[in-house]
Design an enzyme around this catalytic site. Structure first.
Site, mmCIF file in Angstrom:
data_model
loop_
_atom_site.group_PDB
_atom_site.id
_atom_site.type_symbol
_atom_site.label_atom_id
_atom_site.label_comp_id
_atom_site.label_asym_id
_atom_site.label_seq_id
_atom_site.Cartn_x
_atom_site.Cartn_y
_atom_site.Cartn_z
ATOM 1 N N VAL A 133 0.812 -1.213 0.000
ATOM 2 C CA VAL A 133 0.000 0.000 0.000
ATOM 3 C C VAL A 133 0.852 1.273 0.000
ATOM 4 O O VAL A 133 0.328 2.362 -0.257
ATOM 5 C CB VAL A 133 -0.952 -0.010 1.221
ATOM 6 C CG1 VAL A 133 -0.196 0.306 2.504
ATOM 7 C CG2 VAL A 133 -2.123 0.956 1.028
ATOM 8 N N TYR A 134 2.135 1.178 0.256
ATOM 9 C CA TYR A 134 2.986 2.361 0.260
ATOM 10 C C TYR A 134 3.108 2.907 -1.159
ATOM 11 O O TYR A 134 3.751 2.313 -2.025
ATOM 12 C CB TYR A 134 4.384 2.053 0.807
ATOM 13 C CG TYR A 134 4.459 1.713 2.278
ATOM 14 C CD1 TYR A 134 3.348 1.819 3.113
ATOM 15 C CD2 TYR A 134 5.647 1.280 2.843
ATOM 16 C CE1 TYR A 134 3.427 1.510 4.461
ATOM 17 C CE2 TYR A 134 5.733 0.966 4.202
ATOM 18 C CZ TYR A 134 4.622 1.076 4.995
ATOM 19 O OH TYR A 134 4.701 0.761 6.328
ATOM 20 N N SER A 135 2.458 4.040 -1.374
ATOM 21 C CA SER A 135 2.456 4.707 -2.687
ATOM 22 C C SER A 135 2.008 3.761 -3.797
ATOM 23 O O SER A 135 2.559 3.770 -4.908
ATOM 24 C CB SER A 135 3.828 5.295 -3.003
ATOM 25 O OG SER A 135 4.191 6.248 -2.026
#
Length: 345
Positions: free
Chosen positions: A61-63
C-alpha cells in the site's frame, strides 16, 4: 550492528532496520514522508548495508506499490545480502477483492509483491490489518501454502489486537500451520500502549516486535519544543492527523527529559529516543526512516552505546501514563496486595 532473533524463530534481524515508506512517495501521506527516487534509494541502501542494517521494510500500500518497486531496484544484484519485509491487507483499489486477506487476495498480493520487488521470495510477510470478514483458518492455511511453496519464509502481523493475534496462534497450533513470529507495532516514548497487552503476549508467545514510527510521527526529532510553534517544513503539518493524538504537556515532558539526556550523552534527541526503544523487552528491531543520507546517518548513531540505568529510569518516568482497565491496577502485584485486605473485608 547488534542482531537479535525475531521472536521464537531462528531468523536473526538487526536491531535497527530501514523503512522504505519514502521510496517513490506519492499521495497525501506517503508524499509527505518523502519521495526518494531510484538513485537516492540505492545510495541509502548502500549506507544501510555498510552499517549492517540488512532488513528493509515496505508494504504494497505504500504509494500504491511504488515503494516495493523502488526497493527492489535498489537491491538488484545484491538480494542475497538483504532481508525483505513487506505487508499486505489494506486496500489497493476499489474492487471487491482489493482489500483483506482472503485466499484470493493473499495469493495475488504475494505474486504482485514478488514482481514489484524483483525477487522470488519474501523473507517476512506481515498482514497489515486484521480481516474480520475472512475465517482465520482460510488466512493461515493460505500462508501455509505460500511458505511451503517457498514464496514466503516467515509470517507476522501488524496493527492486530491481542485477542486477534492469540486466536490466530491457537489455530496455527491446532493445524500445524506457521505461527506468527513478528508483530509490527507502533511504539515510542510518547506511545507506550504496546506495553499493556501486546508486549506480554509477545513475550509469552514468541513474537518479536518490529517497531514503526519510533519517533512518534516526527514529534521526537528534537524540532518540537515547549512554547514554540511547529517549524516550517515539518512533516507534522501533513501527517499529524494520521497518527494517534498526543497531549501537549505529555509531549513536552518527554521532550524535556530527552533534551537533558541528549546533552549528557552528547547525542541527539532522536538517537536517545531510539536507543531507549532498543532496550525494551520483546523488541527485535526498530524501523528507522530517512529522506536523505544525513537523516539516515544520524539515526544509525542510535546504536553502539548505552543509556545508563538512571537515564532509562528518567525517560520511563517522563513518558509513563496510567494504563486503562483491565491492565491497571490489578496487573501490578503490589497494588493488588494493598487492595486485597479491603476486598476480603
Amino acid at each position: 550492528m547488534d542482531y537479535r532473533f525475531l521472536g521464537r524463530s531462528g531468523l536473526k534481524v538487526p536491531v535497527l532496520s530501514f523503512g522504505a515508506g519514502t521510496f517513490g512517495g506519492s499521495g497525501p501521506l506517503f508524499g509527505a514522508w518523502g519521495n526518494t527516487d531510484d538513485k537516492e534509494a540505492r545510495r541509502l541502501v548502500d549506507i544501510c548495508l555498510e552499517a549492517g542494517v540488512n532488513l528493509f521494510d515496505t508494504a504494497d500500500v505504500y504509494s500504491g506499490g511504488a515503494s516495493e518497486t523502488v526497493l527492489g531496484a535498489a537491491l538488484r544484484g545484491r538480494r542475497d545480502q538483504a532481508l525483505i519485509s513487506t505487508k499486505t491487507g489494506l486496500p489497493m483499489g476499489e474492487g471487491p477483492s482489493d482489500a483483506g486477506t482472503s485466499r484470493f487476495r493473499l495469493i495475488r498480493a504475494v505474486e504482485d509483491a514478488l514482481r514489484r520487488l524483483d525477487t522470488d521470495y519474501i523473507d517476512i510477510l506481515q498482514l497489515h490489518a486484521f480481516d474480520a470478514a475472512t475465517p482465520v483458518e482460510e488466512v493461515l492455511s493460505t500462508l501455509d501454502t505460500l511458505v511451503r511453496a517457498g514464496k514466503v519464509r516467515y509470517v507476522g502481523v501488524s496493527n492486530f489486537s491481542g485477542w486477534q493475534v492469540m486466536k490466530a496462534l491457537a489455530v496455527a497450533d491446532r493445524y500445524g500451520w506457521p505461527r506468527y513470529v513478528a508483530n509490527q507495532v507502533y511504539y515510542s516514548l510518547i506511545g507506550r500502549d504496546y506495553e499493556w497487552d501486546l508486549m506480554p503476549l509477545g513475550a509469552d508467545q514468541g513474537l518479536g516486535a518490529l517497531v514503526w514510527s519510533p519517533l512518534g510521527w516526527g514529534r521526537l526529532t528534537g524540532k518540537i519544543r515547549r512554547g514554540t510553534p511547529l517549524p516550517e517544513g515539518s512533516r507534522l503539518h501533513e501527517t499529524a492527523s494520521f497518527g494517534p493524538p498526543v497531549e501537549d504537556e505529555h509531549l513536552y515532558r518527554v521532550v524535556d527529559a530527552l533534551e537533558a539526556i541528549a546533552e549528557e550523552t552528547e547525542r541527539t534527541v532522536p538517537q536517545v529516543a531510539l536507543n531507549w526503544l532498543t532496550r525494551r523487552p520483546t523488541v527485535a528491531s526498530v524501523i528507522i526512516g530517512a529522506r536523505n543520507e544525513q537523516q539516515l546517518r544520524q539515526n544509525l548513531g542510535a546504536v553502539g552505546w548505552s543509556l545508563t540505568d538512571d537515564q532509562v529510569a528518567r525517560l520511563d518516568a517522563a513518558s509513563a501514563v496510567t494504563a486503562p482497565y483491565p491492565h491497571f491496577p490489578y496487573r501490578r502485584q503490589e497494588a493488588f496486595a494493598r487492595l486485597a485486605p479491603s476486598i476480603a473485608g
